[in-house]
Design a protein around this motif. Structure first.
Motif, PDB file in Angstrom:
ATOM      1  N   UNK A 172      68.607  72.963 -10.527  1.00 28.32           N
ATOM      2  CA  UNK A 172      67.389  73.761 -11.001  1.00 28.32           C
ATOM      3  C   UNK A 172      66.857  74.342 -10.033  1.00 28.32           C
ATOM      4  N   UNK A 173      66.608  73.817  -8.869  1.00 28.00           N
ATOM      5  CA  UNK A 173      66.062  74.334  -7.768  1.00 28.00           C
ATOM      6  C   UNK A 173      66.804  75.464  -7.168  1.00 28.00           C
TER       7      UNK A 173
ATOM      8  N   UNK B 118      66.483  78.719  -9.248  1.00 30.33           N
ATOM      9  CA  UNK B 118      65.188  79.321  -8.994  1.00 30.33           C
ATOM     10  C   UNK B 118      65.245  80.352  -7.952  1.00 30.33           C
TER      11      UNK B 118
ATOM     12  N   UNK C 146      67.738  83.216  -8.614  1.00 30.65           N
ATOM     13  CA  UNK C 146      66.959  84.219  -9.303  1.00 30.65           C
ATOM     14  C   UNK C 146      66.060  85.274  -8.217  1.00 30.65           C
ATOM     15  N   UNK C 147      65.549  84.432  -7.378  1.00 35.74           N
ATOM     16  CA  UNK C 147      64.490  85.073  -6.182  1.00 35.74           C
ATOM     17  C   UNK C 147      65.306  85.943  -5.660  1.00 35.74           C
TER      18      UNK C 147
ATOM     19  N   UNK D 222      66.766  89.053  -7.277  1.00 38.35           N
ATOM     20  CA  UNK D 222      65.512  89.938  -7.899  1.00 38.35           C
ATOM     21  C   UNK D 222      65.349  90.679  -6.475  1.00 38.35           C
TER      22      UNK D 222
ATOM     23  N   UNK E  31      70.912  77.994  -0.160  1.00 35.61           N
ATOM     24  CA  UNK E  31      70.727  76.737   0.272  1.00 35.61           C
ATOM     25  C   UNK E  31      69.740  76.572   1.445  1.00 35.61           C
ATOM     26  N   UNK E  32      68.489  77.022   1.262  1.00 35.31           N
ATOM     27  CA  UNK E  32      67.457  76.989   2.097  1.00 35.31           C
ATOM     28  C   UNK E  32      66.084  76.970   1.320  1.00 35.31           C
TER      29      UNK E  32
ATOM     30  N   UNK F 257      62.372  77.352   0.100  1.00 39.17           N
ATOM     31  CA  UNK F 257      61.598  78.623  -0.825  1.00 39.17           C
ATOM     32  C   UNK F 257      60.956  79.443   0.357  1.00 39.17           C
ATOM     33  N   UNK F 258      60.350  78.586   1.212  1.00 41.42           N
ATOM     34  CA  UNK F 258      59.443  79.378   2.110  1.00 41.42           C
ATOM     35  C   UNK F 258      60.328  80.088   3.194  1.00 41.42           C
TER      36      UNK F 258
ATOM     37  N   UNK G  43      61.612  83.485   1.137  1.00 40.42           N
ATOM     38  CA  UNK G  43      60.551  84.221   0.875  1.00 40.42           C
ATOM     39  C   UNK G  43      60.545  85.159   2.078  1.00 40.42           C
TER      40      UNK G  43
END
Lengths: 392, 162
Positions: free
Chosen positions: A295-296, A299, A302-303, A306, A369-370, A372-373, A376
């Motif tokens: 699930x992670x 997400x 998708x980021x 996008x 595979x890293x 979220x921070x 971003x």
């Protein structure tokens, strides 16, 4: 004596990595950069699995296992394959536990390829396929997959590559580096081409658990008549974040698995005992271990997709593994130039697409595979870099 | 987990995520996610957004204590009334009704050990329905609200893995 001249022709035939310079540069800058260049989970192995490994050591389970692996583990693998992928393998004769998926690929190729046999390899793909074939004395026949096909193998491409010398086709879906998956229907089209030919399939399904909806994983071995000619490679590294444990497995027809085990027993003896005990725990609670990580990843996937599209990089929807493979041709840079400059100017590492085959030129592999921070921040820098390098 | 619960769990682990980012992450339109969050705030499913702070890194680290309180429940009001009399104090950071050997677990933060001890003896122990209190001081925080306090965040993977 000139020691160099003593090296075997087979080893000398293996070409140096296409991205050696980039490799060196990335290694020099390690620790100062954001790395989206790593083909392994950033998660640590779930605690319950690590704890099973610790318990195994505590109880003194430090000896060899049977060559093919502990029967408890082979039974667990057999149940798991049945439950998750609807394929039946006899634990005693159709499963071998290996040192990661990599060993399984090597011994599978060596078990069936004679010198001169052709092995069809659709590219871009994992870098080991071609070299395993070369080391076995086989002849790799590569198929350049197309971005407009979302890097899926098309029947006409396969037909054109087949010859009377074709021994095997190597498929890696969900795919590293593209993130592409192949649906049941697409696999059926492939099966139709080879059904009446004496051709084997090696299906590397290391990323099977990392398939994102609306896609669901389908193994070619599930399809009618294919189990008897498919060597399926599975593992724990990606799904359970167990890369360093070095444990995987192969399933397939009895006679081929017996041949693979012959090689395995002489070069490996048996897979690490601690890792096998940990793997049993992994499979016992596979759903609860895998689901949160999947699930992670989804997400983050998708980021990244996008963000790439927002900055104008062409990018199909990759529904598997943990890679996005955007098209960077609009910048006019080669994939090597792109990645070297991005690394030096923005301190983010991603991998040039041509590391995975010539047809990967013009693309880059971004691993999500890293954290979220990291993702971003890396996307902010990628946007800045792409804007700076877009033709005015 | 449905989309609403997924959004809640994402916000619970990182309240700084914007609605636009959440929308991409859960694969829904931004307007829909904004509305979902607004609804969750309106019906008090989301009660607030907090930072997880390691006060040890500052010069004003408070003392935290966990107080086990045994009370006599009151007719018609059970434990709620006495709980309220306790948790309304600003020093009380959390208050739970418990099963087992005591009734209320009260977590208190104050400037010093003495302040905590005085608070318990002045404000909690004298209450009519309080039978007894037992104070445990927290010496070190390892993990709070899912966040580890002393974990090393280093990535020791190789620079490039194909």
């Amino acid at each position: 004596m000139n020691v160099d001249s003593m090296l075997s022709d087979k080893v000398k035939a293996i070409p140096p990595s296409a991205i050696r310079r980039f490799f060196d540069l990335a290694n020099e800058m390690k620790g100062q950069v954001i790395s989206l260049s790593i083909g392994e989970p950033d998660f640590v192995t779930p605690w319950a699995i690590r704890e099973a490994g610790i318990y195994s050591l505590e109880t003194g389970n430090t000896h060899y296992s049977p060559n093919q692996g502990f029967i408890e583990l082979r039974e667990a693998i057999s149940h798991y394959m049945k439950r998750r992928f609807h394929i039946q393998y006899a634990p005693k004769s159709q499963v071998v536990v290996t040192v990661g998926g990599s060993e399984a690929i090597d011994i599978a190729v060596r078990a069936v390829v004679n010198p001169g046999d052709e092995v069809i390899i659709p590219e871009p793909c994992f870098v080991a396929y071609k070299n395993c074939v070369l080391m076995a004395g086989g002849v790799p026949v590569t198929i350049p997959l197309r971005a407009e096909d979302n890097f899926v193998l098309k029947p006409d491409q396969l037909r054109a590559a087949l010859s009377p010398k074709t021994k095997m086709i190597m498929l890696g879906y969900p795919n590293n580096p593209t993130g592409a998956v192949m649906s049941r229907e697409q696999l059926q089209d492939i099966v139709a081409v080879i059904r009446d030919l004496p051709v084997l399939v090696l299906s590397d399904e290391l990323y099977a658990e990392l398939t994102y909806e609306p896609a669901s994983h389908c193994s070619i071995a599930e399809l009618d008549g294919m189990a008897e000619r498919t060597i399926l490679i599975g593992g724990f590294s990606k799904a359970f974040a167990m890369t360093g444990w070095r444990i995987g497995f192969a399933c397939g027809p009895e006679s081929i698995l017996a041949a693979m085990n012959k090689i395995h027993q002489y070069v490996i003896m048996s897979s690490p005992t601690t890792a096998q005990d940990a793997a049993i725990e992994a499979l016992r609670h596979s759903h609860e271990h895998i689901t949160p990580m999947r699930e992670e990843y989804n997400r983050r996937r998708r980021l990244v997709v996008h963000a790439c599209r927002e900055m104008g990089l062409g990018c199909f929807e990759p529904l598997g593994a943990f890679y996005v493979f955007p098209d960077i041709r609009s910048t006019g840079l080669s994939s090597n130039e792109f990645c070297e400059r991005f690394l030096q100017e923005e301190k983010v590492a991603i991998v040039p697409g041509h590391a995975f085959g010539e047809c990967g030129e013009g693309f880059v592999r971004i691993s999500y595979a890293s954290s979220l921070e990291n993702i971003r921040e890396a996307m902010v820098r990628l946007k800045r870099f792409v804007e700076r390098n877009s033709p005015k | 987990m449905n989309k609403k619960e997924e959004i809640l769990s994402l916000l619970e682990s990182n309240a700084k995520l914007s609605a636009a980012e959440l929308a991409v992450m859960v694969g829904r339109p931004a307007a829909e996610v904004e509305k979902t969050i607004a609804d969750l705030e309106a019906n008090k499913t989301i009660l607030g957004y907090n930072a997880v702070v390691n006060w040890e890194k500052t010069s004003s680290a408070p003392v935290t204590a966990l107080i086990e309180v045994r009370v006599t429940p009151q007719r018609g009001q059970g434990f709620d009334h006495i709980a309220q009399r306790i948790f309304r104090h600003d020093q009380v950071k959390s208050c739970y009704l418990m099963s087992g050997g005591f009734d209320l677990m009260v977590i208190i933060e104050d400037k010093s050990l003495k302040d905590v001890a005085m608070f318990v003896s002045d404000k909690i122990a004298p209450l009519d329905s309080v039978l007894s209190t037992q104070t445990h001081f927290i010496l070190k925080k390892y993990k709070m609200n899912g966040t580890e306090f002393h974990s090393k965040d280093e990535d020791n993977r190789e620079a490039v893995v194909l």
